[in-house]
Design a protein around this motif. Structure first.
Motif, PDB file in Angstrom:
ATOM      1  N   PHE A  49      67.810 -30.436  58.902  1.00  0.00           N
ATOM      2  CA  PHE A  49      67.507 -29.036  59.183  1.00  0.00           C
ATOM      3  C   PHE A  49      66.160 -28.630  58.595  1.00  0.00           C
ATOM      4  O   PHE A  49      65.851 -28.953  57.456  1.00  0.00           O
ATOM      5  N   THR A  50      65.378 -27.900  59.401  1.00  0.00           N
ATOM      6  CA  THR A  50      64.131 -27.327  58.910  1.00  0.00           C
ATOM      7  C   THR A  50      63.774 -26.129  59.788  1.00  0.00           C
ATOM      8  O   THR A  50      64.573 -25.721  60.634  1.00  0.00           O
ATOM      9  N   ASP A  51      62.577 -25.523  59.556  1.00  0.00           N
ATOM     10  CA  ASP A  51      62.186 -24.411  60.437  1.00  0.00           C
ATOM     11  C   ASP A  51      60.973 -24.834  61.267  1.00  0.00           C
ATOM     12  O   ASP A  51      60.359 -25.870  60.996  1.00  0.00           O
ATOM     13  N   PRO A  52      60.619 -24.046  62.291  1.00  0.00           N
ATOM     14  CA  PRO A  52      59.586 -24.487  63.236  1.00  0.00           C
ATOM     15  C   PRO A  52      58.227 -24.740  62.570  1.00  0.00           C
ATOM     16  O   PRO A  52      57.511 -25.658  62.970  1.00  0.00           O
ATOM     17  N   ARG A  53      57.888 -23.940  61.547  1.00  0.00           N
ATOM     18  CA  ARG A  53      56.585 -24.124  60.885  1.00  0.00           C
ATOM     19  C   ARG A  53      56.583 -25.431  60.085  1.00  0.00           C
ATOM     20  O   ARG A  53      55.680 -26.266  60.196  1.00  0.00           O
ATOM     21  N   LEU A  54      57.652 -25.624  59.300  1.00  0.00           N
ATOM     22  CA  LEU A  54      57.727 -26.813  58.451  1.00  0.00           C
ATOM     23  C   LEU A  54      57.846 -28.107  59.246  1.00  0.00           C
ATOM     24  O   LEU A  54      57.450 -29.175  58.789  1.00  0.00           O
ATOM     25  N   ALA A  55      58.415 -27.997  60.449  1.00  0.00           N
ATOM     26  CA  ALA A  55      58.659 -29.202  61.250  1.00  0.00           C
ATOM     27  C   ALA A  55      57.375 -29.982  61.486  1.00  0.00           C
ATOM     28  O   ALA A  55      57.398 -31.189  61.679  1.00  0.00           O
ATOM     29  N   ARG A  56      56.231 -29.273  61.450  1.00  0.00           N
ATOM     30  CA  ARG A  56      54.945 -29.938  61.705  1.00  0.00           C
ATOM     31  C   ARG A  56      54.268 -30.381  60.414  1.00  0.00           C
ATOM     32  O   ARG A  56      53.187 -30.952  60.453  1.00  0.00           O
ATOM     33  N   LEU A  57      54.864 -30.118  59.271  1.00  0.00           N
ATOM     34  CA  LEU A  57      54.172 -30.361  57.995  1.00  0.00           C
ATOM     35  C   LEU A  57      54.701 -31.610  57.280  1.00  0.00           C
ATOM     36  O   LEU A  57      55.720 -32.191  57.642  1.00  0.00           O
ATOM     37  N   GLU A  58      53.966 -31.941  56.224  1.00  0.00           N
ATOM     38  CA  GLU A  58      54.182 -33.218  55.567  1.00  0.00           C
ATOM     39  C   GLU A  58      55.574 -33.430  54.953  1.00  0.00           C
ATOM     40  O   GLU A  58      56.129 -34.524  55.087  1.00  0.00           O
ATOM     41  N   PRO A  59      56.169 -32.429  54.287  1.00  0.00           N
ATOM     42  CA  PRO A  59      57.481 -32.712  53.675  1.00  0.00           C
ATOM     43  C   PRO A  59      58.512 -33.211  54.694  1.00  0.00           C
ATOM     44  O   PRO A  59      59.293 -34.118  54.387  1.00  0.00           O
ATOM     45  N   LEU A  72      68.809 -44.936  58.547  1.00  0.00           N
ATOM     46  CA  LEU A  72      69.707 -43.858  58.983  1.00  0.00           C
ATOM     47  C   LEU A  72      69.175 -43.209  60.248  1.00  0.00           C
ATOM     48  O   LEU A  72      67.975 -43.035  60.426  1.00  0.00           O
ATOM     49  N   ASP A  73      70.115 -42.826  61.078  1.00  0.00           N
ATOM     50  CA  ASP A  73      69.814 -42.168  62.338  1.00  0.00           C
ATOM     51  C   ASP A  73      69.766 -40.658  62.053  1.00  0.00           C
ATOM     52  O   ASP A  73      70.755 -40.092  61.590  1.00  0.00           O
ATOM     53  N   ALA A  74      68.602 -40.017  62.284  1.00  0.00           N
ATOM     54  CA  ALA A  74      68.484 -38.587  61.959  1.00  0.00           C
ATOM     55  C   ALA A  74      68.111 -37.769  63.183  1.00  0.00           C
ATOM     56  O   ALA A  74      67.188 -38.115  63.910  1.00  0.00           O
ATOM     57  N   ALA A  75      68.839 -36.672  63.418  1.00  0.00           N
ATOM     58  CA  ALA A  75      68.505 -35.744  64.507  1.00  0.00           C
ATOM     59  C   ALA A  75      67.926 -34.483  63.883  1.00  0.00           C
ATOM     60  O   ALA A  75      68.507 -33.910  62.959  1.00  0.00           O
ATOM     61  N   LEU A  76      66.756 -34.067  64.402  1.00  0.00           N
ATOM     62  CA  LEU A  76      66.050 -32.926  63.822  1.00  0.00           C
ATOM     63  C   LEU A  76      66.538 -31.611  64.441  1.00  0.00           C
ATOM     64  O   LEU A  76      66.605 -31.487  65.661  1.00  0.00           O
ATOM     65  N   TYR A  77      66.852 -30.639  63.598  1.00  0.00           N
ATOM     66  CA  TYR A  77      67.123 -29.279  64.056  1.00  0.00           C
ATOM     67  C   TYR A  77      66.062 -28.387  63.422  1.00  0.00           C
ATOM     68  O   TYR A  77      66.114 -28.104  62.218  1.00  0.00           O
ATOM     69  N   ALA A  78      65.068 -27.983  64.212  1.00  0.00           N
ATOM     70  CA  ALA A  78      63.912 -27.252  63.670  1.00  0.00           C
ATOM     71  C   ALA A  78      63.968 -25.769  64.020  1.00  0.00           C
ATOM     72  O   ALA A  78      62.960 -25.075  63.977  1.00  0.00           O
ATOM     73  N   GLU A  79      65.153 -25.278  64.354  1.00  0.00           N
ATOM     74  CA  GLU A  79      65.283 -23.885  64.820  1.00  0.00           C
ATOM     75  C   GLU A  79      65.800 -22.941  63.738  1.00  0.00           C
ATOM     76  O   GLU A  79      66.189 -21.821  64.049  1.00  0.00           O
TER      77      GLU A  79
END
Ligand SMILES: [Zn+2]
Length: 438
Positions: A49-59, A72-79
Motif C-alpha cells: 500500500f502507498t499513495d499516488p505521489r509516493l508510488a513514483r518515489l524512491e522509498p 515475494l510476489d507483491a501487488a501495488l495499491y497506490a490509491e
C-alpha cells in the motif's frame, strides 16, 4: 507539589497498566531489509500500500526491490487517499479481499498505514463498514481474531501510526473524522528508516512534526491510569489507558527531541540530523500514545479536518481542500493546554521544561499558559497556521466544530479534567487566533 499524576491509587480506579511492546527495526537503510522481514513473517503474496505521489518515489522503489529480492510476489495499491475516508477505506478493502494476500506492507504516512490496517481488517474479518468503528458513531464491535501480518514503513517524521492499533478516517456522510481502535490492528513490525525523511517537503515535516509533539504532550498530560474506572475484567482494559509510568518514558524523550529539533527540521531543509532525530521522536511518541492515548487537541481535530471548506496547504496534492492531520491538531493545542493546566500543573510545567521552555519562576497557576506560550512560539517559528482561524474557520463555525468533536469520547474522556459541550465551544473560541498578524 501534590499532583494527580503521582499515580496514587483511588477507590474504584484501575490499579494496573499494561505494556505490550512494539516490534521495531530502526536505522538508516532498513527499508532494504523489508523482503527478509516479510518472508520471516510468512508472507508469500504481499499487498503493498502507498499513495499516488509516493508510488513514483524512491522509498516505494526500494521496498519493491527488497520484496522481489526475497522472492515475494507483491501487488501495488497506490490509491491510498491522503486523509482517508470511509469510501477510500472500502475501495482498499475490496482490493485486499479480491487479491488473496497473505501479508501487507505499507510505505507512506499515517494515511497509508491506516488504510492498510483497515484493508487488512475487513479482508481478514469481513463485516459491515461501520461494524468495527468506534461507538457511538459505529458499532464498536470487537475484532474477532488476528489479522494477516503487516509491516509498516513510515515515510514522514510522523504520525506514529506504525506503533498503534488505531486507524482514522473521515466519515463522509457525517463530515467528521472517526476511527477504529483495536490492539489487533497494530502492525506486526514497524520498519523505520530515517533516510526517507531527507526528501520530504518542509510543509509535510511541519505537519507530521507538530503531530508528534502533540502526541507526546497529550499522552504525558492525559488522565492518569489510576483515575480511570477499573475495568470489569482484565480483557476490558482499554487501549487508551491514560498516562502511566511506561508511556511517560517515551513522552519525556519525544518532548525533548521535538523541542530541540522540530523547528530546525522545518526551517532548514538541509538539516538532515534534525529530520532523523524527529523520526525517532515520532516513534517514541507513537509508542506512548498507542499505550496512554491522546486527549483534547486530537479530539478537537476531528471536526477541524472533517468540516474543511477551502484550505489548501502548500506541499500537498491540490486535488481537494484538506487540513492535514498535524495542522488540525496543533491549532487546538495551545487552547487545550491552557484549559488542562490547572488539572495537573506540575505535569504541564515538566512538559514545558522538556520542550525547552524556561519554567524556573513559573507558578502552578501559570502552568497551562507556559505550555501554550511555548507552543505558540514554535508554531510561529515554523510557519504553522494561526489557530483554527488560520485553516479557514470563523466564530460562526464554533457550533458545528463543537458538535463534531463532542462524540469523540475515547479522546475527550482521556483528558485530565472533564470536558462538557460548553467547555468545547469555549476551547474553539480560544483557539481561533493566537497572535497578531500572520
Ligand atoms: Zn496524531
Amino acid at each position: 507539589m501534590a499532583c494527580c499524576h503521582h499515580f496514587a491509587l483511588h477507590e474504584g480506579g484501575d490499579a494496573a497498566f499494561a505494556v505490550d511492546p512494539n516490534a521495531i527495526v530502526f536505522g538508516p537503510g532498513v527499508l532494504g531489509e523489508l523482503g527478509d522481514h516479510a518472508r520471516i513473517l510468512g508472507m508469500r503474496r504481499v499487498a503493498l500500500f502507498t499513495d499516488p505521489r509516493l508510488a513514483r518515489l524512491e522509498p516505494v522503489a526500494r521496498a519493491r526491490a527488497s520484496l522481489a529480492e526475497a522472492g515475494l510476489d507483491a501487488a501495488l495499491y497506490a490509491e491510498c487517499r491522503v486523509e482517508p475516508t470511509d469510501e477510500s477505506f472500502r475501495a482498499a478493502a475490496a482490493f485486499a479481499r479480491e487479491g488473496g494476500f497473505d501479508g501487507y506492507v505499507s510505505v507512506g504516512g499515517g494515511s497509508v498505514m491506516d488504510t492498510a490496517k483497515a484493508a487488512n481488517l475487513y479482508a481478514s474479518h469481513p463485516a459491515e463498514p461501520l461494524a468495527y468503528v468506534n461507538a457511538p458513531i459505529g458499532e464498536g464491535r470487537a475484532v474477532p481474531g488476528p489479522l494477516a501480518p503487516h509491516v509498516a514503513c513510515p515515510t514522514t517524521c510522523g504520525t506514529g501510526s506504525e506503533c498503534t492499533g488505531i486507524a482514522v478516517f473521515d466519515l463522509l456522510a457525517m463530515k467528521a473524522k472517526t476511527g477504529i481502535a483495536s490492539p489487533r490492528l497494530r502492525p506486526t513490525l514497524a520498519l523505520i528508516d530515517p533516510l526517507v525523511t531527507h526528501s520530504l517537503p518542509a510543509s509535510v515535516v511541519a505537519a507530521s512534526g507538530f503531530d508528534v509533539l502533540s502526541h507526546a504532550l497529550e499522552s504525558y498530560t492525559a488522565r492518569p491510569f489510576t483515575a480511570r474506572p477499573a475495568p470489569a475484567r482484565a480483557s476490558a482494559r482499554p487501549m487508551s489507558q491514560g498516562a502511566n509510568p511506561w508511556s511517560d518514558i517515551g513522552c519525556r524523550e519525544a518532548l525533548r527531541l521535538a523541542g530541540r529539533y522540530l523547528v530546525r527540521a522545518v526551517t532548514d531543509e538541509s538539516d538532515l540530523e534534525a529530520r532523523e532525530r524527529l523520526i525517532w521522536a515520532a516513534t517514541l511518541a507513537g509508542i506512548a500514545f498507542g499505550n496512554a492515548g491522546c486527549h483534547l487537541p486530537h479530539g478537537m481535530s476531528y471536526s477541524v479536518s472533517g468540516l474543511v471548506r477551502d484550505f489548501r496547504p502548500a506541499g500537498y496534492p491540490d486535488t481537494a481542500p484538506i487540513v492535514p492531520h498535524g495542522y488540525s491538531v496543533i491549532v487546538n493545542a495551545p487552547a487545550a493546554f491552557r484549559f488542562t493546566g490547572p488539572a495537573c500543573p506540575a505535569r504541564h510545567l515538566e512538559a514545558a521544561r522538556a520542550l525547552g521552555a524556561e519554567v524556573r519562576d513559573a507558578a502552578p497557576e501559570d502552568a497551562g499558559a507556559v505550555v501554550a506560550d511555548h507552543l505558540i512560539a514554535m508554531m510561529k517559528a515554523a510557519g504553522m497556521p494561526n489557530g483554527v482561524g488560520g485553516v479557514g474557520y470563523g466564530p460562526a463555525d464554533i457550533g458545528a466544530l463543537t458538535e463534531g468533536a463532542f462524540p469523540q469520547r475515547r479522546l475527550l474522556d482521556n483528558a485530565p479534567r472533564a470536558v462538557g459541550r460548553d467547555d468545547l465551544a469555549g476551547l474553539y473560541a480560544d483557539a481561533m487566533r493566537y497572535w497578531e498578524g500572520g
